[in-house]
Design a protein around this motif. Sequence first.
Motif, PDB file in Angstrom:
ATOM      1  N   GLN A  87      44.179  54.311  33.175  1.00  0.00           N
ATOM      2  CA  GLN A  87      43.850  53.136  33.974  1.00  0.00           C
ATOM      3  C   GLN A  87      43.057  52.136  33.143  1.00  0.00           C
ATOM      4  OE1 GLN A  87      45.115  52.502  37.080  1.00  0.00           O
ATOM      5  NE2 GLN A  87      44.371  50.481  36.526  1.00  0.00           N
ATOM      6  N   GLN A  88      42.129  52.631  32.334  1.00  0.00           N
ATOM      7  CA  GLN A  88      41.352  51.743  31.467  1.00  0.00           C
ATOM      8  C   GLN A  88      42.267  51.035  30.470  1.00  0.00           C
ATOM      9  OE1 GLN A  88      38.569  54.523  29.829  1.00  0.00           O
ATOM     10  NE2 GLN A  88      37.137  54.345  31.535  1.00  0.00           N
ATOM     11  N   HIS A  94      46.557  44.521  30.771  1.00  0.00           N
ATOM     12  CA  HIS A  94      46.671  43.420  31.733  1.00  0.00           C
ATOM     13  C   HIS A  94      45.821  42.231  31.283  1.00  0.00           C
ATOM     14  CE1 HIS A  94      47.102  41.347  35.528  1.00  0.00           C
ATOM     15  NE2 HIS A  94      45.788  41.255  35.596  1.00  0.00           N
ATOM     16  N   THR A  95      44.621  42.496  30.808  1.00  0.00           N
ATOM     17  CA  THR A  95      43.737  41.436  30.330  1.00  0.00           C
ATOM     18  C   THR A  95      44.366  40.708  29.150  1.00  0.00           C
ATOM     19  OG1 THR A  95      41.787  42.640  31.079  1.00  0.00           O
ATOM     20  CG2 THR A  95      41.432  40.954  29.392  1.00  0.00           C
ATOM     21  N   GLU A  96      44.942  41.446  28.222  1.00  0.00           N
ATOM     22  CA  GLU A  96      45.573  40.835  27.048  1.00  0.00           C
ATOM     23  C   GLU A  96      46.797  40.013  27.430  1.00  0.00           C
ATOM     24  OE1 GLU A  96      44.481  40.586  23.906  1.00  0.00           O
ATOM     25  OE2 GLU A  96      42.680  41.540  24.720  1.00  0.00           O
ATOM     26  N   GLY A 100      47.162  36.009  26.819  1.00  0.00           N
ATOM     27  CA  GLY A 100      48.308  35.424  26.118  1.00  0.00           C
ATOM     28  C   GLY A 100      48.990  34.343  26.931  1.00  0.00           C
ATOM     29  N   LYS A 101      49.129  34.560  28.229  1.00  0.00           N
ATOM     30  CA  LYS A 101      49.737  33.542  29.098  1.00  0.00           C
ATOM     31  C   LYS A 101      48.884  32.282  29.126  1.00  0.00           C
ATOM     32  CE  LYS A 101      52.276  36.554  32.212  1.00  0.00           C
ATOM     33  NZ  LYS A 101      52.387  37.059  33.601  1.00  0.00           N
TER      34      LYS A 101
END
Length: 108
Positions: A87-88, A94-96, A100-101
């Motif tokens: 999960q970590q 998800h943060t990366e 990037g978006k």
Amino acid sequence: MEAALKAIADPSRRIMLERLSRGPLTAGELAELLPIARPGVSRHLRVLREAGLVDVRTDAQRRVYSLRPEPLAEIDEWLGSYRTLWQQRLDALHTEIARGKRQRRSSR
């Protein structure tokens, strides 16, 4: 826990356990779930019983099997630390992706 892990490694036994999670069944009813001969079903049930995953009781001439969730709860508890680790890592991914978006949007 080792015996339970070995027992659930087999797909036929997982099918039996999944169905027993909805309530007790006779050996014959469990046999109908699988495309194998009755002696094979009996061997699978013996493995599940020896691993502590099922209980059996006699009802007249029938054997009725029911799920014992305790060994599965033990496996779930053991997997918990790995679940936290993944999960970590998924949160970091998800943060990366979000970063990037944002960078692509700002560079347009």
